[in-house]
Design an enzyme around this catalytic site. Structure first.
Site, PDB file in Angstrom:
ATOM      1  N   ASP A  58      -8.105 -52.187  31.605  1.00  0.00           N
ATOM      2  CA  ASP A  58      -7.464 -51.579  30.445  1.00  0.00           C
ATOM      3  C   ASP A  58      -6.610 -50.386  30.901  1.00  0.00           C
ATOM      4  OD1 ASP A  58      -6.769 -50.476  28.052  1.00  0.00           O
ATOM      5  OD2 ASP A  58      -8.820 -50.117  27.347  1.00  0.00           O
ATOM      6  N   SER A 137      10.691 -49.283  23.032  1.00  0.00           N
ATOM      7  CA  SER A 137      11.242 -50.380  22.224  1.00  0.00           C
ATOM      8  C   SER A 137      12.376 -49.796  21.411  1.00  0.00           C
ATOM      9  CB  SER A 137      10.161 -50.914  21.263  1.00  0.00           C
ATOM     10  OG  SER A 137      10.736 -51.785  20.314  1.00  0.00           O
ATOM     11  N   TYR A 150       3.425 -50.275  14.816  1.00  0.00           N
ATOM     12  CA  TYR A 150       4.253 -50.461  16.018  1.00  0.00           C
ATOM     13  C   TYR A 150       5.420 -49.473  15.996  1.00  0.00           C
ATOM     14  CZ  TYR A 150       6.820 -52.937  19.709  1.00  0.00           C
ATOM     15  OH  TYR A 150       7.478 -53.263  20.887  1.00  0.00           O
ATOM     16  N   LYS A 154       5.726 -46.382  18.607  1.00  0.00           N
ATOM     17  CA  LYS A 154       6.826 -46.458  19.576  1.00  0.00           C
ATOM     18  C   LYS A 154       7.725 -45.222  19.443  1.00  0.00           C
ATOM     19  CE  LYS A 154       5.945 -50.247  21.894  1.00  0.00           C
ATOM     20  NZ  LYS A 154       5.764 -50.263  23.371  1.00  0.00           N
TER      21      LYS A 154
HETATM   22  N1  LIG Z   1       9.109 -58.689  23.535  1.00  0.00           N
HETATM   23  C1  LIG Z   1       9.883 -57.864  22.861  1.00  0.00           C
HETATM   24  O1  LIG Z   1      10.715 -58.301  22.021  1.00  0.00           O
HETATM   25  C2  LIG Z   1       9.804 -56.378  23.102  1.00  0.00           C
HETATM   26  C3  LIG Z   1      10.840 -55.585  22.601  1.00  0.00           C
HETATM   27  C4  LIG Z   1      10.780 -54.211  22.804  1.00  0.00           C
HETATM   28  C5  LIG Z   1       9.736 -53.658  23.513  1.00  0.00           C
HETATM   29  N2  LIG Z   1       8.737 -54.449  23.992  1.00  0.00           N
HETATM   30  C6  LIG Z   1       7.646 -53.799  24.715  1.00  0.00           C
HETATM   31  O2  LIG Z   1       7.574 -54.335  26.010  1.00  0.00           O
HETATM   32  C7  LIG Z   1       6.263 -54.176  26.539  1.00  0.00           C
HETATM   33  C8  LIG Z   1       5.794 -55.488  27.145  1.00  0.00           C
HETATM   34  O3  LIG Z   1       5.737 -56.436  26.091  1.00  0.00           O
HETATM   35  P1  LIG Z   1       5.996 -58.001  26.298  1.00  0.00           P
HETATM   36  O4  LIG Z   1       7.024 -58.402  25.310  1.00  0.00           O
HETATM   37  O5  LIG Z   1       6.185 -58.310  27.735  1.00  0.00           O
HETATM   38  O6  LIG Z   1       4.610 -58.548  25.739  1.00  0.00           O
HETATM   39  P2  LIG Z   1       3.568 -59.616  26.295  1.00  0.00           P
HETATM   40  O7  LIG Z   1       2.624 -59.776  25.181  1.00  0.00           O
HETATM   41  O8  LIG Z   1       4.284 -60.795  26.868  1.00  0.00           O
HETATM   42  O9  LIG Z   1       2.883 -58.854  27.517  1.00  0.00           O
HETATM   43  C9  LIG Z   1       2.133 -57.710  27.322  1.00  0.00           C
HETATM   44  C10 LIG Z   1       1.010 -57.719  28.344  1.00  0.00           C
HETATM   45  O10 LIG Z   1       0.306 -56.466  28.196  1.00  0.00           O
HETATM   46  C11 LIG Z   1      -1.062 -56.731  28.359  1.00  0.00           C
HETATM   47  N3  LIG Z   1      -1.844 -55.652  27.751  1.00  0.00           N
HETATM   48  C12 LIG Z   1      -2.007 -55.367  26.434  1.00  0.00           C
HETATM   49  N4  LIG Z   1      -2.816 -54.302  26.296  1.00  0.00           N
HETATM   50  C13 LIG Z   1      -3.152 -53.896  27.533  1.00  0.00           C
HETATM   51  C14 LIG Z   1      -3.934 -52.849  28.040  1.00  0.00           C
HETATM   52  N5  LIG Z   1      -4.574 -52.014  27.215  1.00  0.00           N
HETATM   53  N6  LIG Z   1      -4.055 -52.710  29.375  1.00  0.00           N
HETATM   54  C15 LIG Z   1      -3.442 -53.580  30.221  1.00  0.00           C
HETATM   55  N7  LIG Z   1      -2.679 -54.591  29.799  1.00  0.00           N
HETATM   56  C16 LIG Z   1      -2.535 -54.755  28.468  1.00  0.00           C
HETATM   57  C17 LIG Z   1      -1.277 -58.085  27.695  1.00  0.00           C
HETATM   58  O11 LIG Z   1      -2.471 -58.698  28.149  1.00  0.00           O
HETATM   59  C18 LIG Z   1      -0.005 -58.826  28.100  1.00  0.00           C
HETATM   60  O12 LIG Z   1      -0.187 -59.563  29.300  1.00  0.00           O
HETATM   61  C19 LIG Z   1       5.411 -53.673  25.357  1.00  0.00           C
HETATM   62  O13 LIG Z   1       5.228 -52.282  25.460  1.00  0.00           O
HETATM   63  C20 LIG Z   1       6.260 -54.018  24.154  1.00  0.00           C
HETATM   64  O14 LIG Z   1       5.985 -53.187  23.055  1.00  0.00           O
HETATM   65  C21 LIG Z   1       8.754 -55.810  23.806  1.00  0.00           C
END
Ligand SMILES: NC(=O)c1ccc[n+]([C@@H]2O[C@H](COP(=O)([O-])OP(=O)(O)OC[C@H]3O[C@@H](n4cnc5c(N)ncnc54)[C@H](O)[C@@H]3O)[C@@H](O)[C@H]2O)c1
Length: 262
Positions: A58, A137, A150, A154
């Protein structure tokens, strides 16, 4: 400028999505990468693929961050050069979101960054060099429909990155906040109708985000990293005329609610 070749890089939430793409990209630049994820199997799979170090766990709780930072320092045999606080959660939607969903959002989207910075910054200031990259984000600059916890957390993550840059920027700590719109990952897939309405059209691949982030990391600038350049225009529009911006957002919201209650 941060030398990425040979740098020790920690990436949280790197078992999937943007984090996994960052791991691949940093390794391609010659970095030594510590892959973290709550999902231990995903973490080990990505670490094996990139020849990195797997430290599942975590990345948000105080004990978890402590274990990750000390484990990474031991595995790298050196101070962490770049810490990518990338893990994030998109929990709850509107006013019906539980306190538990708000708490988890606060913990993973904000406190994870604070807890890591607490442990890393003293050593970085002492040696005059360190680099924190937070995946925030566009929701942290604007707002995301149907995602109160969220959007709020953020915004807090963005504010914390700004505060870190203001406070430690002159002491050798580089801080960068990455603010993408839609990125084709599992998280985007889980955003439902709101995601389809505002994110799907311009969505990009995680690899495109990683490309922009690593380029910015090498340059050490800009602070605000925008894989979707149009976000700069939206952010400026919100600041220049909040009422106009809100009116536009309400129009989008109305498309989510074709039959609003009378
Ligand atoms: N996908 C989008 O459209 C988008 C847009 C803007 C920002 N983001 C941000 O990008 C980042 C990555 O998101 P993503 O889209 O790759 O999502 P994703 O769900 O594909 O990957 C996120 C990963 O984080 C891991 N995770 C969650 N909580 C955790 C913790 N406490 N400790 C360790 N690992 C943990 C999950 O197991 C997962 O593998 C996030 O912060 C998300 O808010 C995503």
């Amino acid at each position: 400028m941060t030398a990425v070749g040979g740098a020790g890089v920690v990436i949280t939430g790197a078992g999937a999505g943007i984090g996994a793409a960052l791991a691949r990209r940093f390794v391609a630049e010659g970095a030594r990468v510590v892959v973290n994820d709550l999902d231990a199997d995903a973490c080990r799979t990505v670490a094996a693929e990139v020849d990195g170090i797997a430290l599942p766990g975590d990345a948000a709780s105080e004990e978890g961050v402590q274990a990750l930072v000390s484990g990474a320092r031991a595995a790298l045999g050196a101070e962490i050069d770049i810490y990518c606080a990338n893990a994030g959660v998109g929990e709850g939607s509107g006013l019906d979101a539980s306190d538990a969903a708000w708490d988890r959002s606060w913990d993973v989207n904000v406190m994870a960054h604070v807890r890591a910075a607490r442990l890393l910054t003293p050593a970085w200031v002492e040696r005059g060099r360190g680099h924190l990259i937070t995946t925030v984000s566009a929701a942290g600059l604007l707002t995301m429909l149907d995602a109160a916890a969220y959007s709020v957390t953020k915004h807090a993550a963005y504010a914390f990155a700004e505060w870190m840059s203001v406070t430690y920027g002159a002491k050798g700590v580089t801080v960068q906040a990455v603010c993408p719109l839609g990125v084709r990952t599992a998280m985007l897939g889980a955003t439902g109708e709101a995601g389809r309405l505002v994110l799907d059209d311009g969505a990009i691949e995680p690899e495109e985000v990683a490309e922009v982030v690593v380029e910015a990391a090498v340059a050490g600038t800009p602070f605000l990293v925008l894989p979707h350049p149009d976000v700069a225009r939206m952010y400026a529009g919100r600041a220049a005329d909040p009422d106009r911006w809100l009116k536009g957002m309400r129009k989008l919201q109305a498309r989510l609610e074709p039959d609003p209650p009378a």
